[in-house]
Design an enzyme around this catalytic site. Structure first.
Site, PDB file in Angstrom:
ATOM      1  N   THR A   9       0.828  -1.313  -0.358  1.00 16.60           N
ATOM      2  CA  THR A   9      -0.085  -0.311  -0.065  1.00 16.60           C
ATOM      3  C   THR A   9       1.125   1.460   0.045  1.00 16.60           C
ATOM      4  O   THR A   9       1.895   1.098   0.669  1.00 16.60           O
ATOM      5  CB  THR A   9      -0.773   0.200   1.445  1.00 16.60           C
ATOM      6  OG1 THR A   9      -1.716   1.137   0.469  1.00 16.60           O
ATOM      7  CG2 THR A   9      -0.021   0.455   2.573  1.00 16.60           C
ATOM      8  N   ASP A  68      -7.691  -4.026  -0.630  1.00 21.67           N
ATOM      9  CA  ASP A  68      -8.307  -2.762  -1.708  1.00 21.67           C
ATOM     10  C   ASP A  68     -10.440  -2.291  -1.053  1.00 21.67           C
ATOM     11  O   ASP A  68     -10.550  -3.305  -0.608  1.00 21.67           O
ATOM     12  CB  ASP A  68      -8.210  -3.072  -2.993  1.00 21.67           C
ATOM     13  CG  ASP A  68      -8.672  -1.747  -4.204  1.00 21.67           C
ATOM     14  OD1 ASP A  68      -7.994  -1.124  -4.218  1.00 21.67           O
ATOM     15  OD2 ASP A  68     -10.173  -1.608  -3.990  1.00 21.67           O
ATOM     16  N   ASP A 150     -13.274   8.922   7.554  1.00 20.65           N
ATOM     17  CA  ASP A 150     -13.641   8.122   8.419  1.00 20.65           C
ATOM     18  C   ASP A 150     -14.755  10.017   9.112  1.00 20.65           C
ATOM     19  O   ASP A 150     -15.787   9.027   9.432  1.00 20.65           O
ATOM     20  CB  ASP A 150     -12.187   8.369   9.602  1.00 20.65           C
ATOM     21  CG  ASP A 150     -11.683   7.100   9.027  1.00 20.65           C
ATOM     22  OD1 ASP A 150     -12.475   5.732   8.724  1.00 20.65           O
ATOM     23  OD2 ASP A 150     -11.244   6.324   9.351  1.00 20.65           O
TER      24      ASP A 150
HETATM   25  P1  ITT Z   1      -3.301   1.500  -1.534  1.00 26.42           P
HETATM   26  O1  ITT Z   1      -4.455   0.651  -3.352  1.00 26.42           O
HETATM   27  O2  ITT Z   1      -2.062   2.253  -2.008  1.00 26.42           O
HETATM   28  O3  ITT Z   1      -3.602   0.142  -0.571  1.00 26.42           O
HETATM   29  P2  ITT Z   1      -4.935   3.650  -2.152  1.00 26.42           P
HETATM   30  O4  ITT Z   1      -5.600   4.877  -0.876  1.00 26.42           O
HETATM   31  O5  ITT Z   1      -4.841   3.861  -3.324  1.00 26.42           O
HETATM   32  O6  ITT Z   1      -3.900   3.322  -1.588  1.00 26.42           O
HETATM   33  P3  ITT Z   1      -7.556   2.531  -2.445  1.00 26.42           P
HETATM   34  O7  ITT Z   1      -7.692   2.148  -3.943  1.00 26.42           O
HETATM   35  O8  ITT Z   1      -8.165   0.843  -1.788  1.00 26.42           O
HETATM   36  O9  ITT Z   1      -6.142   2.514  -1.223  1.00 26.42           O
HETATM   37  O10 ITT Z   1      -8.793   3.053  -2.019  1.00 26.42           O
HETATM   38  C1  ITT Z   1      -9.626   2.865  -1.169  1.00 26.42           C
HETATM   39  C2  ITT Z   1     -10.477   4.911  -0.726  1.00 26.42           C
HETATM   40  O11 ITT Z   1     -11.094   4.343   0.098  1.00 26.42           O
HETATM   41  C3  ITT Z   1      -9.005   5.599   0.073  1.00 26.42           C
HETATM   42  O12 ITT Z   1      -9.822   7.193  -1.207  1.00 26.42           O
HETATM   43  C4  ITT Z   1      -8.882   6.215   1.442  1.00 26.42           C
HETATM   44  O13 ITT Z   1      -8.555   6.691   1.989  1.00 26.42           O
HETATM   45  C5  ITT Z   1     -10.636   4.957   1.230  1.00 26.42           C
HETATM   46  N1  ITT Z   1     -10.288   4.753   3.101  1.00 26.42           N
HETATM   47  C6  ITT Z   1     -10.515   3.185   2.630  1.00 26.42           C
HETATM   48  N2  ITT Z   1     -10.571   2.852   3.837  1.00 26.42           N
HETATM   49  C7  ITT Z   1     -11.282   3.511   4.439  1.00 26.42           C
HETATM   50  C8  ITT Z   1     -11.453   3.745   6.394  1.00 26.42           C
HETATM   51  O14 ITT Z   1     -10.542   2.816   7.266  1.00 26.42           O
HETATM   52  N3  ITT Z   1     -11.134   4.788   6.658  1.00 26.42           N
HETATM   53  C9  ITT Z   1     -11.736   5.831   5.623  1.00 26.42           C
HETATM   54  N4  ITT Z   1     -10.731   5.972   4.350  1.00 26.42           N
HETATM   55  C10 ITT Z   1     -10.544   4.751   3.255  1.00 26.42           C
END
Ligand code: ITT
Length: 190
Positions: A9, A68, A150
């Site tokens: 990540t 993801d 969040d």
């Molecule tokens: P990686 O792919 O490098 O892991 P990313 O931020 O691009 O990082 P994703 O493609 O999975 O990750 O996108 C997830 C989105 O949803 C991203 O904007 C996160 O900040 C948000 N998100 C995921 N889990 C969350 C949580 O527990 N609380 C708040 N926002 C969350």
């Protein structure tokens, strides 16, 4: 000796939670190479988690774990979903866009989804898991813990947003906490 698990990540908020949730897993966590990006071409959370875990395992020659995740809003037909990260350039922009698109819609139902995949050093997926957390989208940000969406994600049972919860409370009910809880028994037997 602890086996190495590379966390695939680039999101520091996710990384912090994964390090906390996997602290007693018996694995030593390291971070993927900073400049190695995996294109998220999948149409489901699970597909994208598998793409990221497999690619990082192959490039590093180690076991790798990827997450993801995203927010699915009922009144927006499940959007932003897998596009949650691409909804804007910063967390503030992403939240502003979501609130704008939802407007004063009375249906605030939403859920966070987290798919996790673990790949072996050959890049084969050996563990997959998914966790969900139901909640509601507030009209304005509340709380300053956590990351991402969040501050606008309110969980009625706790009467708190994710951003108002302690890390331990978020772990106990969140999509990511649930996904990791489900895969831990398998992970510790590898
Ligand atoms: P990686 O792919 O490098 O892991 P990313 O931020 O691009 O990082 P994703 O493609 O999975 O990750 O996108 C997830 C989105 O949803 C991203 O904007 C996160 O900040 C948000 N998100 C995921 N889990 C969350 C949580 O527990 N609380 C708040 N926002 C969350």
């Amino acid at each position: 000796m602890k086996k190495i698990l590379v966390v695939a990540t680039g999101n520091p908020g996710k990384l912090k939670e994964m390090q906390n949730y996997l602290a007693d897993s018996g694995w030593e966590l390291t971070l993927k190479p900073e400049d190695f990006e995996v294109e998220e071409t999948g149409v489901t959370f699970a597909e994208n988690a598998c793409l990221k875990a497999a690619a990082v395992a192959k490039i590093t020659g180690n076991w790798a774990i990827a997450d993801d995740s995203g927010l699915m809003v009922n009144a927006l037909n499940g959007q932003p979903g897998v596009y949650s990260a691409r909804y804007g350039n910063t967390d503030v922009e992403r939240i502003a866009r979501l609130l704008r698109e939802l407007g004063d819609n009375k249906n605030r139902q939403a859920r966070f989804v987290c798919a996790i995949a673990i790949a072996n050093p050959q890049g084969e997926i050996v563990i997959e898991s998914e966790g969900v957390c139901q909640g509601e989208i507030l009209f304005a940000s509340t709380g300053d813990q956590g990351f991402g969406y969040d501050p606008i994600f309110y969980v009625p049972e706790q009467k708190l947003t994710f951003a108002q919860m302690s890390p331990e409370m978020k772990k106990s009910i969140s999509h990511r906490g649930n996904a990791i809880k489900a895969l831990l028994p398998q992970l510790i037997t590898i």
